[in-house]
Design an enzyme around this catalytic site. Sequence first.
Site, PDB file in Angstrom:
ATOM      1  N   GLU A  85      -7.213  -1.353  -6.688  1.00 50.21           N
ATOM      2  CA  GLU A  85      -6.432  -0.388  -7.457  1.00 50.21           C
ATOM      3  C   GLU A  85      -5.380  -1.157  -8.266  1.00 50.21           C
ATOM      4  O   GLU A  85      -4.644  -1.973  -7.700  1.00 50.21           O
ATOM      5  CB  GLU A  85      -5.763   0.625  -6.520  1.00 50.21           C
ATOM      6  CG  GLU A  85      -6.766   1.598  -5.916  1.00 50.21           C
ATOM      7  CD  GLU A  85      -6.142   2.591  -4.936  1.00 50.21           C
ATOM      8  OE1 GLU A  85      -6.558   3.756  -4.910  1.00 50.21           O
ATOM      9  OE2 GLU A  85      -5.239   2.192  -4.164  1.00 50.21           O
ATOM     10  N   SER A 144       0.817  -1.208   0.000  1.00 53.96           N
ATOM     11  CA  SER A 144       0.000   0.000   0.000  1.00 53.96           C
ATOM     12  C   SER A 144       0.849   1.256   0.000  1.00 53.96           C
ATOM     13  O   SER A 144       0.303   2.348  -0.102  1.00 53.96           O
ATOM     14  CB  SER A 144      -0.981   0.004   1.176  1.00 53.96           C
ATOM     15  OG  SER A 144      -0.467  -0.632   2.288  1.00 53.96           O
ATOM     16  N   HIS A 163      -3.779  -3.642  -5.574  1.00 55.44           N
ATOM     17  CA  HIS A 163      -3.987  -3.143  -4.215  1.00 55.44           C
ATOM     18  C   HIS A 163      -5.418  -3.395  -3.775  1.00 55.44           C
ATOM     19  O   HIS A 163      -6.351  -2.679  -4.150  1.00 55.44           O
ATOM     20  CB  HIS A 163      -3.643  -1.651  -4.143  1.00 55.44           C
ATOM     21  CG  HIS A 163      -3.697  -1.105  -2.752  1.00 55.44           C
ATOM     22  ND1 HIS A 163      -4.386   0.030  -2.416  1.00 55.44           N
ATOM     23  CD2 HIS A 163      -3.167  -1.561  -1.600  1.00 55.44           C
ATOM     24  CE1 HIS A 163      -4.271   0.245  -1.118  1.00 55.44           C
ATOM     25  NE2 HIS A 163      -3.541  -0.702  -0.609  1.00 55.44           N
ATOM     26  N   ASN A 165      -6.307   5.647  -0.372  1.00 57.41           N
ATOM     27  CA  ASN A 165      -5.723   5.965   0.936  1.00 57.41           C
ATOM     28  C   ASN A 165      -5.313   7.428   1.011  1.00 57.41           C
ATOM     29  O   ASN A 165      -5.409   8.062   2.053  1.00 57.41           O
ATOM     30  CB  ASN A 165      -4.502   5.082   1.214  1.00 57.41           C
ATOM     31  CG  ASN A 165      -4.925   3.686   1.633  1.00 57.41           C
ATOM     32  OD1 ASN A 165      -6.066   3.475   2.010  1.00 57.41           O
ATOM     33  ND2 ASN A 165      -4.016   2.740   1.543  1.00 57.41           N
TER      34      ASN A 165
END
Length: 681
Positions: free
Chosen positions: A446, A413, A434, A484
């Site tokens: 992702e 991440s 991801h 994020n």
Amino acid sequence: MTSEIDVIHWRTEEAGEIYVLTLDVSGQGANVLSSAVLQEFDRILSRIESRPLRGLIIRSAKPNGFIVGADVYEFQKISDSARAAELARAGQIVFNRLAKLPFPSVALIHGNCLGGGLELALACSYRIAREDDGTRLGLPEVRLGIHPGFAGSVRLPPLIGDLAALDMMLTGRTVSARQARAMGLVDETVPERHLLHAAHALLARQARVRRASWWKRAPGWSMLRKPVVRLLERQLRKKANPDHYPAPYKALELWRRDASQEEEALSLGELLVGRTSRNLVNIFLLGEELKRNGRREPHNVAHVHVVGAGVMGADIAIWAAFKGFRVSLQDQQPEVLARAVKKAYGFYQKKLKKPVAVQEAMDRLMPDLNGNGLHRADLVIEAIVEKADAKRDLFRSIESIVRPDALLATNTSSIPLEILGEALKDPSRLVGLHFFNPVAQMQLVEIVRGQKTGESAMERARAFTVAIERLPLDVKSSPGFLVNRVLMPYLIEAMILVQEGVRIEDIDQAATHFGMPMGPVLLADTVGLDICLSVAEMLAGPLGIDVPERLREMVARGDLGRKSGKGFYTYNKAGRPRRRVAKGQSDTPITERLILRMLNEAVACLREGVISDADGVDAGMVYGTGFAPYLGGPLRYAEALGETGIASSLKRLAQEYGPRFEPDQAWGRSGLLTRRAIMRA
Ligand code: NAI
């Protein structure tokens, strides 16, 4: 014998005075009821209604199902409610013609029979469903911010009873063939090979047309309607705010008034052009668009090898095996593998129920302490600890073992793909996949493109993601990627509010009132404060974020959130937070600070090209975090608010609270927010 009617979406045949209509919408993988399809249907019905037939059978030629509903793309083109009501009325007229045929009709249902598709089936005299797990019937219109419009709300209660009908319409829940049979929604369920025969038999014996028994209709007695509505409305309010999601309330209101088809059409017309439906339809179409992106090339993956069986690796492996892939799961600790296998067994039992299916899924998932599966893998997903050196060493050794055409993926991440790619002779085969936690619930993945990632790796990664029924979103390898990065300023602002002395319940309530599925404080606790801290620290440098001191202290103390029993909230044994009643202070200043930070970051991602267009940002935040779906995503919301207004609010907040609110330079830059993948109405 083939009939003479000139149609392109329907196939017509006739045998022994039984007319068989097979829907095979041209140019589409699934049957949708566009205006063109309905017009053809109407023409066919008008030709056959005066003929001396003994029955009509309606079925689908598509392997994936009967009919998935009305054409959502047509919804988008309508901007006034009168036109929208007209569309509903047109469908009602055709289905009324079907219902009034002088001979009986039967719908043969397999796979998806949803929305307008079920309404068509409801207008038939009988319904027969294929008895298998793939058959799903439902009226999921509320998920698009509308309710049935082709007389479904009028025809369903007399068939299955009022409460069952309301449950289907208000929740959008689908039912299996077996459940449909038990509730009287279908007359029979039979195996595939008997479908046609069963239809002929039903027509031949002129079976009784179903009606719900009197006691199932009792809640619809006039003196009971009001109290029933009050009760159901109370339940609804716990799940959906009527200002954000009016459709189920309107459906309930139609039922209260025992409304006519015309009233149904008018109510649908209003909903269809309202903000919520437009945004929900848009989000739905964005999801379809993401799926389409993943269907251009084959993934060529049969065997997946996952390295690291911790929180993420185990879930990814369990999910991929659930979706039919052969998976080997490697970890250096045998007890971690044992835990993953146990988790898999529980998950498959819950989802698949039948012991044979559970066993088959377990057989597809192989614990693999020594990494033997690497030799056979078509795709390797790395999900070990978040340490660049460890990951690099691992990739170096993986590359020396795997086949040259195996795709390599990382679930990192925060570590740039360029850094991990340095370990490889051929970095073009490395891509980021991801996933979000929990994998079984979060639809988004992702697809991270590093500078050296090859196009073929991207294509295969997207295709694999769609094959496991997740939504692939392309993002550039940059700190926090999209989701994020946009989420973090929002979480940090919530922590700053806590430091200022605002009660956590008030912060969370402001966010849920706005339409978030969970408040930011509870979200941080649920994700784990250690994980929040590591993401925040990773973003601190590149984005100039100040990590709140309180967060560091809590992690140092071992207060990690829900998993440790204490974070911002304390949790009982069942993992539920102890919450005080929110004080009910005005949400506005809190909401403004939380949401504007998110919008500011979202537009920065777009400007920097982390993602190619505004639709991607919206899809990512709705499917990746549950960002208020009725608003259509952060950037659609920003557009509705107006860019100049946002920029001046941010300036005001910057003066009051500091430079973290400084408006991004992208606001007001022409065209950035309107650069969208999907044509707008
Ligand atoms: P974790 O700490 O739960 O699991 C890591 C596992 O990898 C451990 O079981 C460890 O024994 C194993 N492992 C370490 N080195 C290994 C090696 N060389 N060979 C085989 N196994 C090895 O970590 P978690 O949370 O599952 O994270 C894994 C990756 O997923 C990280 O890159 C993280 O950034 C990423 N990620 C985590 C999310 C989360 O919410 N936890 C969300 C999205 C991505």
